[in-house]
Design a protein around this motif. Structure first.
Motif, mmCIF file in Angstrom:
data_model
loop_
_atom_site.group_PDB
_atom_site.id
_atom_site.type_symbol
_atom_site.label_atom_id
_atom_site.label_comp_id
_atom_site.label_asym_id
_atom_site.label_seq_id
_atom_site.Cartn_x
_atom_site.Cartn_y
_atom_site.Cartn_z
ATOM 1 N N ALA A 49 0.847 -1.190 0.000
ATOM 2 C CA ALA A 49 0.000 0.000 0.000
ATOM 3 C C ALA A 49 0.881 1.237 0.000
ATOM 4 O O ALA A 49 2.015 1.206 0.489
ATOM 5 C CB ALA A 49 -0.916 0.015 1.215
ATOM 6 N N ALA A 50 0.349 2.325 -0.547
ATOM 7 C CA ALA A 50 1.056 3.601 -0.551
ATOM 8 C C ALA A 50 0.045 4.721 -0.423
ATOM 9 O O ALA A 50 -1.112 4.584 -0.848
ATOM 10 C CB ALA A 50 1.881 3.766 -1.820
ATOM 11 N N ILE A 51 0.500 5.841 0.152
ATOM 12 C CA ILE A 51 -0.407 6.955 0.423
ATOM 13 C C ILE A 51 0.296 8.275 0.134
ATOM 14 O O ILE A 51 1.473 8.460 0.453
ATOM 15 C CB ILE A 51 -0.903 6.890 1.891
ATOM 16 C CG1 ILE A 51 -1.960 7.951 2.170
ATOM 17 C CG2 ILE A 51 0.258 6.990 2.876
ATOM 18 C CD1 ILE A 51 -2.672 7.749 3.516
ATOM 19 N N SER A 52 -0.439 9.184 -0.486
ATOM 20 C CA SER A 52 0.122 10.486 -0.825
ATOM 21 C C SER A 52 0.286 11.350 0.431
ATOM 22 O O SER A 52 -0.190 10.996 1.508
ATOM 23 C CB SER A 52 -0.791 11.196 -1.823
ATOM 24 O OG SER A 52 -2.081 11.414 -1.245
ATOM 25 N N VAL A 53 0.945 12.491 0.263
ATOM 26 C CA VAL A 53 1.221 13.364 1.392
ATOM 27 C C VAL A 53 -0.061 13.790 2.097
ATOM 28 O O VAL A 53 -0.153 13.759 3.328
ATOM 29 C CB VAL A 53 2.013 14.601 0.930
ATOM 30 C CG1 VAL A 53 2.114 15.623 2.049
ATOM 31 C CG2 VAL A 53 3.405 14.207 0.461
ATOM 32 N N GLY A 54 -1.060 14.156 1.331
ATOM 33 C CA GLY A 54 -2.312 14.615 1.916
ATOM 34 C C GLY A 54 -3.271 13.498 2.274
ATOM 35 O O GLY A 54 -4.335 13.754 2.867
#
Length: 125
Positions: A49-54
């Motif tokens: 999984a990966a998540i953006s800064v916001g």
């Protein structure tokens, strides 16, 4: 230099849950795309999984979608992976990663800038 430290791994029963945490420390003049990779015995590393800064853009591996949830708390410089409905095939070393390229959450093993040391998750009865 940026350091990533994972915690929360351990043994879980099939169908059980675990929550992984990753604390970011060290030189931090900026934010990063954050994510989790895993490597099972005898297999290649894969992006979980990966998540953006916001936190508005998230990517999951098809194998965990609907069971795992990635979140982040920028005020605490931390990222989390809530893992539910665990299966034996989720057994792996889980690595927290940080990437300076903010244009994508499609992280690649060779492209990631920073890695944690990993935490072992074992799912077994």
């Amino acid at each position: 230099q940026v350091q990533l430290e994972e915690s929360g791994g351990g043994l879980a029963l099939p169908g059980g849950s675990l929550r992984l945490s990753c604390a970011v420390s060290g030189r931090q003049e900026r934010r990063y795309v954050m994510g989790w990779f895993r490597q099972a015995p005898g297999k290649e590393r894969e992006l979980v999984a990966a998540i953006s800064v916001g936190g508005t853009t998230i990517r999951y591996s098809p194998s965990v979608k609907g069971r795992f949830t990635i979140t982040r708390d920028n005020a605490k410089d931390s990222v989390y992976l809530q893992m539910n409905s665990l299966r034996p095939e989720d057994t792996a070393v889980y690595y927290c990663v940080a990437d300076e390229d903010l244009t994508t959450v499609v992280l690649t093993e060779n492209g990631v800038d920073y890695w944690g040391k990993g935490t072992l998750v074992t799912v077994s009865s």
